[in-house]
Scaffold this active site. Structure first.
Site, PDB file in Angstrom:
ATOM      1  N   CYS A 117       0.852  -1.198   0.000  1.00 50.03           N
ATOM      2  CA  CYS A 117       0.000   0.000   0.000  1.00 50.03           C
ATOM      3  C   CYS A 117       0.888   1.249   0.000  1.00 50.03           C
ATOM      4  O   CYS A 117       0.734   2.141  -0.827  1.00 50.03           O
ATOM      5  CB  CYS A 117      -0.924  -0.025   1.222  1.00 50.03           C
ATOM      6  SG  CYS A 117      -2.109   1.323   1.249  1.00 50.03           S
ATOM      7  N   CYS A 118       1.862   1.298   0.926  1.00 48.86           N
ATOM      8  CA  CYS A 118       2.771   2.451   0.976  1.00 48.86           C
ATOM      9  C   CYS A 118       3.537   2.591  -0.332  1.00 48.86           C
ATOM     10  O   CYS A 118       3.748   3.693  -0.826  1.00 48.86           O
ATOM     11  CB  CYS A 118       3.781   2.284   2.111  1.00 48.86           C
ATOM     12  SG  CYS A 118       3.198   2.834   3.697  1.00 48.86           S
ATOM     13  N   CYS A 199      -1.041   8.168   7.656  1.00 48.17           N
ATOM     14  CA  CYS A 199      -2.428   7.898   7.276  1.00 48.17           C
ATOM     15  C   CYS A 199      -3.226   7.430   8.498  1.00 48.17           C
ATOM     16  O   CYS A 199      -2.688   6.753   9.378  1.00 48.17           O
ATOM     17  CB  CYS A 199      -2.450   6.810   6.213  1.00 48.17           C
ATOM     18  SG  CYS A 199      -1.631   7.274   4.682  1.00 48.17           S
ATOM     19  N   CYS A 202      -3.246   3.802   9.837  1.00 49.47           N
ATOM     20  CA  CYS A 202      -1.934   3.273  10.236  1.00 49.47           C
ATOM     21  C   CYS A 202      -1.254   4.143  11.287  1.00 49.47           C
ATOM     22  O   CYS A 202      -0.040   4.047  11.485  1.00 49.47           O
ATOM     23  CB  CYS A 202      -1.024   3.142   9.020  1.00 49.47           C
ATOM     24  SG  CYS A 202      -1.734   2.149   7.705  1.00 49.47           S
ATOM     25  N   CYS A 225       7.703   4.030   5.711  1.00 48.07           N
ATOM     26  CA  CYS A 225       6.819   3.892   4.547  1.00 48.07           C
ATOM     27  C   CYS A 225       7.602   3.698   3.249  1.00 48.07           C
ATOM     28  O   CYS A 225       7.011   3.372   2.217  1.00 48.07           O
ATOM     29  CB  CYS A 225       5.922   5.117   4.420  1.00 48.07           C
ATOM     30  SG  CYS A 225       6.833   6.646   4.281  1.00 48.07           S
TER      31      CYS A 225
HETATM   32  S1  SF4 Z   1       0.468   4.562   5.757  1.00 48.54           S
HETATM   33 FE1  SF4 Z   1      -1.098   2.938   5.647  1.00 48.54          FE
HETATM   34  S2  SF4 Z   1      -2.780   3.748   4.387  1.00 48.54           S
HETATM   35 FE2  SF4 Z   1      -0.993   5.115   4.132  1.00 48.54          FE
HETATM   36  S3  SF4 Z   1      -0.027   4.388   2.276  1.00 48.54           S
HETATM   37 FE3  SF4 Z   1       0.989   3.315   3.989  1.00 48.54          FE
HETATM   38  S4  SF4 Z   1      -0.154   1.400   4.361  1.00 48.54           S
HETATM   39 FE4  SF4 Z   1      -1.388   2.732   2.983  1.00 48.54          FE
END
Ligand code: SF4
Length: 230
Positions: A117-118, A199, A202, A225
């Site tokens: 995701c990151c 985010c 998280c 991240c």
């Molecule tokens: S912090 Fe969490 S929601 Fe944001 S990009 Fe990374 S995994 Fe995705």
């Protein structure tokens, strides 16, 4: 076919050894001088990536170079307070703000695979923002986490760009003092137990004395991240 000249070709090209030498010198310089060096060498092909936890680096940078491009990655998962801070900071400084907005996605990738995701959401947008740039700056500091203890002030990143961390050596007291002395906007969540803000899904608040980044991806092995991978 006429080839357009590459605007980056006329910029200084420093070897890794030269960057290491600058890094040693910069340990003794105030942040504004480090930013000035970045501007003198790379503007306008230089930007600042902001998390909007506070606007300390932005305040320093706009005093040196008011037109600095400030990049904010709108992942679609931010706290409302963070988005309000973006707007407050934009208005206060008349920022040259570049919002990198991620397209809405229905699946909750952060739950299943935060690493991916990151990588898709944050790192992918930063890669886009840095296309055509020679250098970038971030407000990363060594005291924020064990993983950042040895962060350089200047180095080459994985893309081959020059990365500057002008306040890498600042303590929390240095930051608090600067915020007070210069009336710098902060994300209101920093006053509610969130010393490090990412985010919403998280990021959790941390207890007094805990690692400031302990609330990021709490309960998982993940601590970064990927934006600052060197
Ligand atoms: S912090 Fe969490 S929601 Fe944001 S990009 Fe990374 S995994 Fe995705």
């Amino acid at each position: 076919m006429i080839l357009e000249p590459n605007p980056l070709a006329s910029l200084p090209q420093y070897s890794d050894e030269e960057l290491a030498e600058f890094n040693r010198e910069f340990e003794r310089l105030p942040a504004s001088k480090i930013i000035q060096w970045g501007v003198d060498n790379f503007a306008p092909h230089l930007c600042l990536s902001a998390s909007m936890t506070d606007a300390v680096l932005i305040d320093l940078a706009v005093k040196v170079y008011p037109a600095i491009e400030v990049v904010f990655i709108d992942t679609g998962y931010h706290f409302p307070e963070t988005l309000e801070t973006v707007e407050n900071v934009r208005r206060k400084y008349g920022l040259n703000l570049r919002m990198m907005t991620v397209q809405h996605h229905d699946e909750e990738l952060w739950k299943l695979d935060p690493e991916n995701c990151c990588s898709a959401v944050k790192v992918g947008q930063l890669d886009r923002a840095l296309m055509g740039k020679a250098a970038w700056m971030s407000g990363l500091r060594r005291v924020e986490a064990a993983s950042r203890e040895s962060a350089p002030i200047i180095a080459r990143d994985l893309r081959g760009l020059v990365k500057l961390n002008p306040i890498a050596a600042w303590s929390d007291d240095d930051v608090a003092g600067y915020i007070e002395d210069h009336d710098v906007p902060v994300n209101p969540l920093t006053l509610q137990g969130y010393p490090s803000i990412g985010c919403m899904p998280c990021t959790q608040p941390v207890a007094d004395g805990e690692d400031p980044r302990a609330g990021r991806w709490a309960g998982r092995d993940k601590t970064e991240c990927g934006l600052h991978d060197m």
